[in-house]
Design an enzyme around this catalytic site. Sequence first.
Site, PDB file in Angstrom:
ATOM      1  N   CYS A 165       0.851  -1.199   0.000  1.00 16.15           N
ATOM      2  CA  CYS A 165       0.000   0.000   0.000  1.00 16.15           C
ATOM      3  C   CYS A 165       0.883   1.245   0.000  1.00 16.15           C
ATOM      4  O   CYS A 165       1.558   1.533   0.988  1.00 16.15           O
ATOM      5  CB  CYS A 165      -0.916  -0.071   1.232  1.00 16.15           C
ATOM      6  SG  CYS A 165      -1.586   1.505   1.784  1.00 16.15           S
ATOM      7  N   CYS A 169       0.351   3.813   2.736  1.00 25.04           N
ATOM      8  CA  CYS A 169       0.801   3.275   4.036  1.00 25.04           C
ATOM      9  C   CYS A 169       2.302   3.452   4.190  1.00 25.04           C
ATOM     10  O   CYS A 169       2.792   3.876   5.247  1.00 25.04           O
ATOM     11  CB  CYS A 169       0.495   1.779   4.132  1.00 25.04           C
ATOM     12  SG  CYS A 169      -1.242   1.365   4.036  1.00 25.04           S
TER      13      CYS A 169
END
Length: 146
Positions: free
Chosen positions: A69, A72
């Site tokens: 991600c 993230c």
Amino acid sequence: MTATQLVACLRCNAINRVPKLRLRESPSCGKCAAALFNGHPLALDAAGFHAHVERADLPLLVDFWAPWCGPCVAMAPQFEAAAAQLEPALRLAKLDTESQPALGGRFGIRSIPTLVLFRQGRELARQAGAMGTADIVRWARHHLPD
Ligand SMILES: [Zn+2]
């Protein structure tokens, strides 16, 4: 407000009873002698989650994330910097939803990154989406009126 705080050890997950006034004096684990705080987010597995969320009563801010991600990964240094500012009032931890899918599923995490603030095993607040350090610190303090 209690005079002591139950703090789980970063290394051995033992529960330590720490007087609140001593939290800022670099307490160490009574079982393995490791420092109870190191200024860095803790990587949680199932055993760590049980100790730090369900047995300890120190508030825990968990970043549900995954290595694939992009937002993230971009938020990781922001979260790291927030740990240095927020400890020892609360602990910051990261939960990799790819390697720990059961925990991500249990809390119904639908998008990542998602921050969830826990205290005494209960969810106090959650926020989806990446945030900068100042916003993480402000958000966590806002939801912990002490
Ligand atoms: Zn220990």
